[in-house]
Design a protein around this motif. Structure first.
Motif, PDB file in Angstrom:
ATOM      1  N   LEU A 227      -7.053  -4.214 -15.943  1.00 42.72           N
ATOM      2  CA  LEU A 227      -6.079  -4.218 -14.856  1.00 42.72           C
ATOM      3  C   LEU A 227      -6.280  -5.423 -13.954  1.00 42.72           C
ATOM      4  CD1 LEU A 227      -3.834  -2.743 -13.218  1.00 42.72           C
ATOM      5  CD2 LEU A 227      -5.674  -1.610 -11.949  1.00 42.72           C
ATOM      6  N   ALA A 228      -5.192  -6.126 -13.693  1.00 38.69           N
ATOM      7  CA  ALA A 228      -5.149  -7.117 -12.629  1.00 38.69           C
ATOM      8  C   ALA A 228      -4.341  -6.484 -11.508  1.00 38.69           C
ATOM      9  CB  ALA A 228      -4.490  -8.408 -13.106  1.00 38.69           C
ATOM     10  N   ALA A 229      -5.007  -6.220 -10.388  1.00 38.66           N
ATOM     11  CA  ALA A 229      -4.362  -5.511  -9.282  1.00 38.66           C
ATOM     12  C   ALA A 229      -4.367  -6.382  -8.039  1.00 38.66           C
ATOM     13  CB  ALA A 229      -5.091  -4.205  -8.999  1.00 38.66           C
ATOM     14  N   ALA A 230      -3.259  -6.356  -7.305  1.00 37.60           N
ATOM     15  CA  ALA A 230      -3.160  -7.123  -6.066  1.00 37.60           C
ATOM     16  C   ALA A 230      -2.596  -6.242  -4.969  1.00 37.60           C
ATOM     17  CB  ALA A 230      -2.275  -8.361  -6.262  1.00 37.60           C
ATOM     18  N   ALA A 231      -3.054  -6.490  -3.749  1.00 33.65           N
ATOM     19  CA  ALA A 231      -2.559  -5.724  -2.606  1.00 33.65           C
ATOM     20  C   ALA A 231      -2.585  -6.612  -1.369  1.00 33.65           C
ATOM     21  CB  ALA A 231      -3.399  -4.474  -2.378  1.00 33.65           C
ATOM     22  N   THR A 232      -1.673  -6.317  -0.440  1.00 32.95           N
ATOM     23  CA  THR A 232      -1.584  -7.057   0.814  1.00 32.95           C
ATOM     24  C   THR A 232      -1.724  -6.099   1.989  1.00 32.95           C
ATOM     25  OG1 THR A 232      -0.149  -8.752  -0.151  1.00 32.95           O
ATOM     26  CG2 THR A 232      -0.130  -8.535   2.248  1.00 32.95           C
ATOM     27  N   ARG A 233      -2.626  -6.443   2.899  1.00 29.34           N
ATOM     28  CA  ARG A 233      -2.794  -5.688   4.139  1.00 29.34           C
ATOM     29  C   ARG A 233      -3.058  -6.666   5.281  1.00 29.34           C
ATOM     30  NH1 ARG A 233      -6.790  -0.600   2.496  1.00 29.34           N
ATOM     31  NH2 ARG A 233      -5.366   0.401   1.008  1.00 29.34           N
ATOM     32  N   ASN A 234      -2.347  -6.454   6.386  1.00 28.92           N
ATOM     33  CA  ASN A 234      -2.532  -7.293   7.575  1.00 28.92           C
ATOM     34  C   ASN A 234      -2.431  -8.777   7.253  1.00 28.92           C
ATOM     35  OD1 ASN A 234      -3.038  -4.974   9.213  1.00 28.92           O
ATOM     36  ND2 ASN A 234      -5.146  -4.938   8.462  1.00 28.92           N
ATOM     37  N   GLY A 235      -1.473  -9.112   6.378  1.00 27.23           N
ATOM     38  CA  GLY A 235      -1.221 -10.510   6.052  1.00 27.23           C
ATOM     39  C   GLY A 235      -2.203 -11.125   5.084  1.00 27.23           C
ATOM     40  N   ARG A 236      -3.113 -10.339   4.542  1.00 24.02           N
ATOM     41  CA  ARG A 236      -4.117 -10.851   3.611  1.00 24.02           C
ATOM     42  C   ARG A 236      -3.903 -10.229   2.246  1.00 24.02           C
ATOM     43  NH1 ARG A 236     -10.635  -9.820   3.782  1.00 24.02           N
ATOM     44  NH2 ARG A 236     -11.289 -11.731   2.726  1.00 24.02           N
ATOM     45  N   THR A 237      -3.862 -11.049   1.195  1.00 26.93           N
ATOM     46  CA  THR A 237      -3.666 -10.571  -0.166  1.00 26.93           C
ATOM     47  C   THR A 237      -4.940 -10.770  -0.982  1.00 26.93           C
ATOM     48  OG1 THR A 237      -1.294 -11.075  -0.121  1.00 26.93           O
ATOM     49  CG2 THR A 237      -2.313 -10.793  -2.288  1.00 26.93           C
ATOM     50  N   LEU A 238      -5.369  -9.705  -1.654  1.00 27.03           N
ATOM     51  CA  LEU A 238      -6.547  -9.747  -2.514  1.00 27.03           C
ATOM     52  C   LEU A 238      -6.144  -9.429  -3.944  1.00 27.03           C
ATOM     53  CD1 LEU A 238      -9.169  -7.798  -0.337  1.00 27.03           C
ATOM     54  CD2 LEU A 238      -8.686 -10.258  -0.369  1.00 27.03           C
ATOM     55  N   ILE A 239      -6.892  -9.985  -4.888  1.00 28.00           N
ATOM     56  CA  ILE A 239      -6.657  -9.740  -6.306  1.00 28.00           C
ATOM     57  C   ILE A 239      -7.950  -9.222  -6.925  1.00 28.00           C
ATOM     58  CG2 ILE A 239      -6.081 -10.758  -8.550  1.00 28.00           C
ATOM     59  CD1 ILE A 239      -4.535 -12.933  -6.965  1.00 28.00           C
ATOM     60  N   ALA A 240      -7.866  -8.074  -7.577  1.00 25.39           N
ATOM     61  CA  ALA A 240      -9.008  -7.495  -8.292  1.00 25.39           C
ATOM     62  C   ALA A 240      -8.682  -7.458  -9.777  1.00 25.39           C
ATOM     63  CB  ALA A 240      -9.309  -6.082  -7.788  1.00 25.39           C
ATOM     64  N   VAL A 241      -9.636  -7.842 -10.598  1.00 27.93           N
ATOM     65  CA  VAL A 241      -9.467  -7.776 -12.046  1.00 27.93           C
ATOM     66  C   VAL A 241     -10.578  -6.913 -12.632  1.00 27.93           C
ATOM     67  CG1 VAL A 241      -9.469  -9.056 -14.219  1.00 27.93           C
ATOM     68  CG2 VAL A 241      -8.312 -10.011 -12.213  1.00 27.93           C
TER      69      VAL A 241
END
Length: 266
Positions: A227-241
């Motif tokens: 899984l390549a997962a991305a999420a945005t909170r408080n203007g910050r985007t992170l990507i987890a693989v």
């Protein structure tokens, strides 16, 4: 008094450091990485450069090339080759626009759709794979080698968690890519015969994780859960693989990694 001040100062910096370096989750995945999508900063990694099978996370690159090299309004005739690929909803002789085909590929991870896109843009799968590899090198994904457009198992088809994160990061800079991978469900339209195919995204985090915006699931017997997962909170985007995990644990472990990242201080 000076001693008390020093002790309080030391306590403050100790607590700040502990907060910034919050305990990372324990993962069962064979390989994983967490990055900041804007800066590329690595926030966590585990065997991030280990060669793994990317399974259908491969389709991120296929989608990138479809958007950069193709016309979404172009109508494609589905070949028998694409229709005969394992795990597809396509039938030979159907006609569908490239844009709709791209949604079908990314939402329900349709392997035949990826093959049809490869044939439409590259002329054949082999040439398209060469295009994929060239793009991977340009992005900086130097530990990756593709031989097909869908991620079906092959010893010469491999990548790393770090490279998959780089490809996801690159894709998310494209507005159309972001729109596709964040779509929860869509009626994909076929031109001939005229019909609509309901497609629900296989990325469970889009329905369960606050701020989730994508990106792509993957699973084969060889690759296990990816899984390549991305999420945005408080203007910050992170990507987890996540690579080579359980079918369900890929979602929980990606969510735990994202939580870990959002809890860390910038």
């Amino acid at each position: 008094m000076k001693l008390l001040f020093r002790l309080l100062t030391l306590l403050f910096f100790t607590l700040t450091t502990l907060s910034a370096n919050a305990q990372a989750p324990i993962l069962t995945a064979d390989a994983a990485i967490l990055i900041d999508a804007r800066t590329g900063q690595v926030l966590y990694e585990k065997n991030a450069d280990k060669r793994e099978s990317p399974a259908s996370m491969t389709k991120m690159m296929t989608c990138i090339l479809a958007l950069e090299r193709g016309n979404p309004l172009k109508t494609i005739a589905v070949s028998a080759n694409a229709a005969n690929v394992e795990s597809t909803e396509l039938c030979g002789g159907e006609w569908i626009r490239l844009g709709d085909l791209t949604y079908q590929m990314m939402l329900i991870s349709d392997n035949g759709a990826a093959t049809a896109i490869a044939e439409a843009i590259g002329g054949n799968v082999n040439h398209f794979a060469s295009m994929m590899n060239e793009k991977a090198r340009a992005i900086g994904a130097v530990g990756t080698h593709f031989v097909n457009a869908n991620g079906m198992p092959d010893e010469d088809h491999y990548s790393t968690a770090r490279d998959m994160a780089k490809i996801a990061q690159y894709g998310l800079r494209n507005k159309e890519f972001r729109q596709i991978v964040s779509t929860k469900s869509k009626q994909v339209h076929y031109e001939r015969p005229s019909k609509n195919l309901p497609c629900t995204n296989t990325n469970h985090l889009l329905f369960t994780y606050d701020g989730a915006i994508g990106v792509k699931t993957g699973y084969t017997r060889a690759a296990q859960g990816c899984l390549a997962a991305a999420a945005t909170r408080n203007g910050r985007t992170l990507i987890a693989v996540i690579m080579h995990a359980g079918w369900g644990s890929r979602f929980t472990e990606a969510a735990a990694l994202l939580d870990h990242g959002f809890e860390m201080k910038k």
